[in-house]
Design a protein around this motif. Structure first.
Motif, PDB file in Angstrom:
ATOM      1  N   ARG A 374       0.693  -1.652  -0.270  1.00 13.01           N
ATOM      2  CA  ARG A 374      -0.011  -0.061  -0.242  1.00 13.01           C
ATOM      3  C   ARG A 374       0.239   1.094   0.082  1.00 13.01           C
ATOM      4  O   ARG A 374       0.226   1.577  -1.150  1.00 13.01           O
ATOM      5  N   HIS A 375       2.432   1.250   0.290  1.00 11.35           N
ATOM      6  CA  HIS A 375       2.627   3.024   0.217  1.00 11.35           C
ATOM      7  C   HIS A 375       3.270   2.374  -0.676  1.00 11.35           C
ATOM      8  O   HIS A 375       4.098   3.619  -1.067  1.00 11.35           O
ATOM      9  N   MET A 376       3.209   1.275  -1.641  1.00  7.93           N
ATOM     10  CA  MET A 376       4.266   1.393  -2.531  1.00  7.93           C
ATOM     11  C   MET A 376       2.926   2.032  -4.287  1.00  7.93           C
ATOM     12  O   MET A 376       3.512   2.613  -4.550  1.00  7.93           O
ATOM     13  N   TYR A 377       2.365   1.529  -3.966  1.00  5.93           N
ATOM     14  CA  TYR A 377       0.589   1.553  -4.526  1.00  5.93           C
ATOM     15  C   TYR A 377      -0.379   2.119  -3.972  1.00  5.93           C
ATOM     16  O   TYR A 377      -1.215   1.465  -3.629  1.00  5.93           O
ATOM     17  N   PRO A 378      -0.163   3.164  -3.672  1.00  3.95           N
ATOM     18  CA  PRO A 378      -1.550   4.519  -2.657  1.00  3.95           C
ATOM     19  C   PRO A 378      -2.647   4.507  -3.608  1.00  3.95           C
ATOM     20  O   PRO A 378      -2.415   4.744  -4.718  1.00  3.95           O
ATOM     21  N   GLY A 379      -3.478   3.842  -2.997  1.00  2.87           N
ATOM     22  CA  GLY A 379      -4.865   3.876  -3.381  1.00  2.87           C
ATOM     23  C   GLY A 379      -5.737   2.944  -3.875  1.00  2.87           C
ATOM     24  O   GLY A 379      -6.228   2.561  -4.085  1.00  2.87           O
ATOM     25  N   ILE A 380      -4.756   1.811  -3.995  1.00  8.29           N
ATOM     26  CA  ILE A 380      -4.771   0.812  -5.293  1.00  8.29           C
ATOM     27  C   ILE A 380      -6.734  -0.057  -4.318  1.00  8.29           C
ATOM     28  O   ILE A 380      -6.966  -0.408  -5.148  1.00  8.29           O
ATOM     29  N   ALA A 381      -5.715  -0.279  -3.360  1.00 12.93           N
ATOM     30  CA  ALA A 381      -6.398  -1.374  -2.407  1.00 12.93           C
ATOM     31  C   ALA A 381      -7.844  -0.737  -2.134  1.00 12.93           C
ATOM     32  O   ALA A 381      -8.648  -1.413  -2.213  1.00 12.93           O
TER      33      ALA A 381
END
Length: 400
Positions: A374-381
């Motif tokens: 989630r830190h690497m891809y913010p918002g995707i979750a």
């Protein structure tokens, strides 16, 4: 004494047999009334025991939020487990016989109560010394047969055994026989390379969807367990949030081929390196190691059903509002599980089952990897992950 008094003060053997049969029916009805009736959206077409494939489900995965609800609609159209009919049919007594049988019926109930008390003593005396004492209640070993000052009868334990096994069988996506047939259907090197070339976010989304699909069946399993739906909504949610991933790890071993260390994934058996692009080899390795341990035990479907139910109904979970109810359910499961193992001469596996700490450590590692992603891809979750997965594993306070 008149002839009428003698006649109506006694009962013939036929009348007594009818009365005994009626009492047995009443006892069985009282036990069956304790089984919860849980509504499900049953699919009346096709195989009555088979669950629908993931392609038949709506894309939302879950049609209603858990929060504030005591029942979940996970869009799983499994049929409820029918209550077995174990009592014989008995002819009705004629109305004119009822007044004459009341006195004998009371006498029979007194005799039956004496018999039960005698049976309780015999059963407790046959238990190992370590669990004969009420002080053992709640110990790490299997608990006392005394629960709320009454004995759990063999009939009750048998009914519970049928319920747990039926709940497990009808909420497993794949039958064990089908998995055995497909166990040598493996991905080719070219297919493995194709998965390894996928981006991290694409592979995470793919795996999360499979995890969510499996958890839907786990929710259905919980709903079918006797007593679970009688817990208050808060405790149902606490137990499922804490135990869903642990049950998923246990069920993964059913789809694991220990001979070549592969696991069933999207129609074929995949090795560990197929999941390389997830960026969490240590988590996948821990999952594979757990599957190896469970496969070494050669657990039957009955044993896996009980192990799963006991992991789910864990009274040590924090934030439970009615801990005693969960504890009572857990004790009944323990006793019924031990009765099953005693009949099959498999009690030796009890000390070999994975400890709670091992399951918990893998779940915590899953959360760590999820936070890194989630830190690497913010918002995707929040944009792509299914609602049920977010409800379980993604905190609303962390929503970017």
């Amino acid at each position: 004494m008149s002839r009428e008094a003698v006649k109506f003060g006694r009962m013939s053997k036929k009348q007594r047999d009818l009365l005994q049969a009626e009492v047995k029916i009443q006892l069985m009805k009282e036990q069956q009334m304790q089984l919860p009736s849980i509504p499900f959206s049953a699919d009346t077409q096709g195989d009555k025991t088979a669950l629908p494939s993931s392609s038949e489900r709506p894309p939302s995965f879950v049609s209603v939020s858990w929060t504030g609800h005591s029942k979940w609609d996970t869009s799983c159209s499994a049929r409820p487990c029918p209550v077995p009919k174990t009592h014989p049919s008995v002819q009705n007594h004629h109305p004119e016989k009822l007044p004459t049988e009341m006195g004998s019926r009371k006498s029979y109930f007194r005799d039956h109560q004496t018999y039960l008390e005698h049976s309780r003593l015999n059963i407790i005396q046959r238990l190992p010394p370590s669990i004969q004492s009420p002080e053992c209640y709640g110990s790490p070993n299997f608990s006392s047969c005394l629960l709320s000052d009454r004995l759990i009868s063999t009939v009750e334990l048998d009914l519970l055994m049928q319920n747990v096994v039926c709940a497990h069988r009808e909420t497993c996506k794949f039958h064990q026989e089908n998995l055995q047939v497909m166990r040598w259907e493996a991905f080719s090197p070219a297919e493995i390379q194709s998965f390894q070339q996928k981006t991290m976010d694409e592979m995470w989304e793919r795996c999360v969807c499979h995890i969510t699909d499996a958890i839907q069946y786990i929710v259905e399993f919980a709903k079918r367990l006797n007593g679970f739906m009688e817990l208050n909504p808060n405790d149902q949610i606490v137990l499922l949030k804490a135990g869903a991933m642990e049950l998923l790890l246990i069920r993964m071993s059913r789809a694991f081929n220990c001979y070549n260390s592969t696991i069933y994934f999207e129609g074929k058996y995949a090795p560990l390196d197929l999941f390389q692009s997830l960026g969490c080899n240590d988590l996948i390795s821990a999952m594979f190691d757990l599957c190896h341990s469970l496969c070494d035990l050669n657990l039957t479907e009955h044993e896996m059903a009980f192990f799963s139910s006991m992991v789910l109904l864990d009274p040590s979970q924090p934030w439970l509002q009615e801990k005693e109810k969960v504890e009572n359910l857990h004790v009944k499961l323990e006793l019924s599980f031990r009765q099953l193992l005693r009949r099959t001469h498999r009690e030796s596996i009890l000390c070999k089952l994975p400890q709670k700490g091992r399951l918990l450590s893998i779940c915590q590692l899953h959360m760590e990897k999820l936070n890194i992603f989630r830190h690497m891809y913010p918002g995707i979750a929040w944009e792509r992950f299914p609602p049920l997965y977010k409800e379980l594993f993604v905190s609303e306070t962390e929503n970017p």
